[in-house]
Write an enzyme that holds these catalytic residues in place. Sequence first.
Site, PDB file in Angstrom:
ATOM      1  CB  SER A 211      -0.941  -0.019   1.206  1.00 47.80           C
ATOM      2  OG  SER A 211      -0.628   1.019   2.094  1.00 47.80           O
ATOM      3  CE  LYS A 212      -2.156   6.013  -3.479  1.00 45.37           C
ATOM      4  NZ  LYS A 212      -2.894   7.202  -3.781  1.00 45.37           N
ATOM      5  NE  ARG A 213      -2.905   4.026   3.822  1.00 46.00           N
ATOM      6  CZ  ARG A 213      -3.564   4.127   2.672  1.00 46.00           C
ATOM      7  NH1 ARG A 213      -3.578   5.272   2.023  1.00 46.00           N
ATOM      8  NH2 ARG A 213      -4.209   3.104   2.161  1.00 46.00           N
ATOM      9  CG  ASP A 214       3.091  -1.316   3.171  1.00 45.27           C
ATOM     10  OD1 ASP A 214       2.995  -1.497   4.381  1.00 45.27           O
ATOM     11  OD2 ASP A 214       2.525  -2.011   2.307  1.00 45.27           O
TER      12      ASP A 214
END
Length: 492
Positions: A259-262
């Site tokens: 995910s983008k947030r990883d």
Amino acid sequence: MANASIRVRFCPSPTGNPHVGLVRTALFNWAFARHHGGTMVFRIEDTDAARDSEESYRQLLDSLRWLGLDWDEGPEVGGPHAPYRQSQRMDVYREIAGKLLDGGYAYRCYCTTEELETRREAARAAGKPSGYDGHCRELDPEQVSAYEAEGRSAIVRFRMPDEPITFRDLVRGELTFTPDNVPDYGIVRANGAPLYTLVNPVDDALMEITHVLRGEDLLSSTPRQIALYKALIELGVAKTVPEFGHLPYVMGEGNKKLSKRDPQASLNIYRERGFLPEGLLNYLSLLGWSFSADQDVFTVPQMVERFDIADVNANPARFDLKKAESINADHIRMLDVKAFAAACEPWLRAPHAPWAPEDFDQAAWEAIAPHAQTRLTVLSDITANVDFLFLKEPVEDEASWQKAMKEGSDALLRTARATLEAADWTSPESLKDAVLAAGEQHGLKLGKAQAPVRVAVTGRTVGLPLFESLEILGKERTLARVDAALAKLAAA
Ligand code: GLU
Ligand code: ZN
């Protein structure tokens, strides 16, 4: 092979930090364009003022430039379809939405969110498709007036054709979507703001994009966009429907979609750690593509020469940090030593480097650089590998000290000091012989004998080849550090 009429686009929304999924998409588009001698269009999809930021926009441009993924049309470059920021193209979308309404390809939908929700629930309960039910498709003028009189506002909804949509995905082969799965969809908000569903295909049409290569997460918008395209063709706005290729998902830790947030997904992290752009691009190209069965390391031009969208694999790709690092290490080795020395520079200066700028010694750096080049995985490691040359005193690494300084280390160091003092300081072999001889006097093999010397001189148990390091540091400073270590041992 060459096909100059090929036009692809990279069209991110400027939200948040650039991430590896985004870069993979940019890279595949770019490689495809460059392979065919086509055109790379860079467009900014910034129609969501609440989420978009100027900072993110800047970062996108800066990241692509750092990676060397250049564009032929787009921000700061211009081109025949300027402007390339959607926030500056609002009048275009308004005009086209008007044409779609006038031509009957779209209609005003007055349903409220609550009404939509109630009917969706009912459809679900009845086991029927739960997408938009076409309620406002054929409103008569009285119903419209009644809704308007109630003060309802309307969104603009695109009318999907009643037959299935089939297309041949360049990665996945033929795909068919039935009308049940693709209901009529909103293209303009009640407040007049155009949605992604409109602006993205409209700009693809106006910018004459021939191939849309993007992530699999966007696959469900493709049948809608194809239908919209057909309407645009009938309206004389589009020429042909582009071809589509959907790039596979990238899986991260635990086999979950990255995910983008990883943290692993953030491009900036790789940049800060000192990945080379070409190392990172090499690795990212392997997320869904392969160069050949037995070769994982290649240059960017080699990738461009071979890249074919037909070779992209539809299966999810796995993001493997270890492999990314090992490929980067190979690219570090591939640089010529001057380029390597230059690439390390940011990590040899403030704020990365803990030494004073005047203590940096260019000649010492050039002498040690070839030894470091064969050992680094990421460039940021250079700072700790060479700090012994530029710090007035070596770093104090307590764990290294404890590990190397054993019973009898002081005696060994005293002997080594004497043999080193007598050695020939113009060759690392002579320094090695000196430490070897000191070790022999104390019944120690070279490995055991050199550990306290290394820690005394560099502060750490691991590092670049010791005898080259000593030679470059010089006799005077080396002996002074051995003396300092002896003093510390004596004081303990
Ligand atoms: N702006 C869209 C996104 O970033 C582009 C999607 C597309 O390539 O069509 O998701
Ligand atoms: Zn409606």
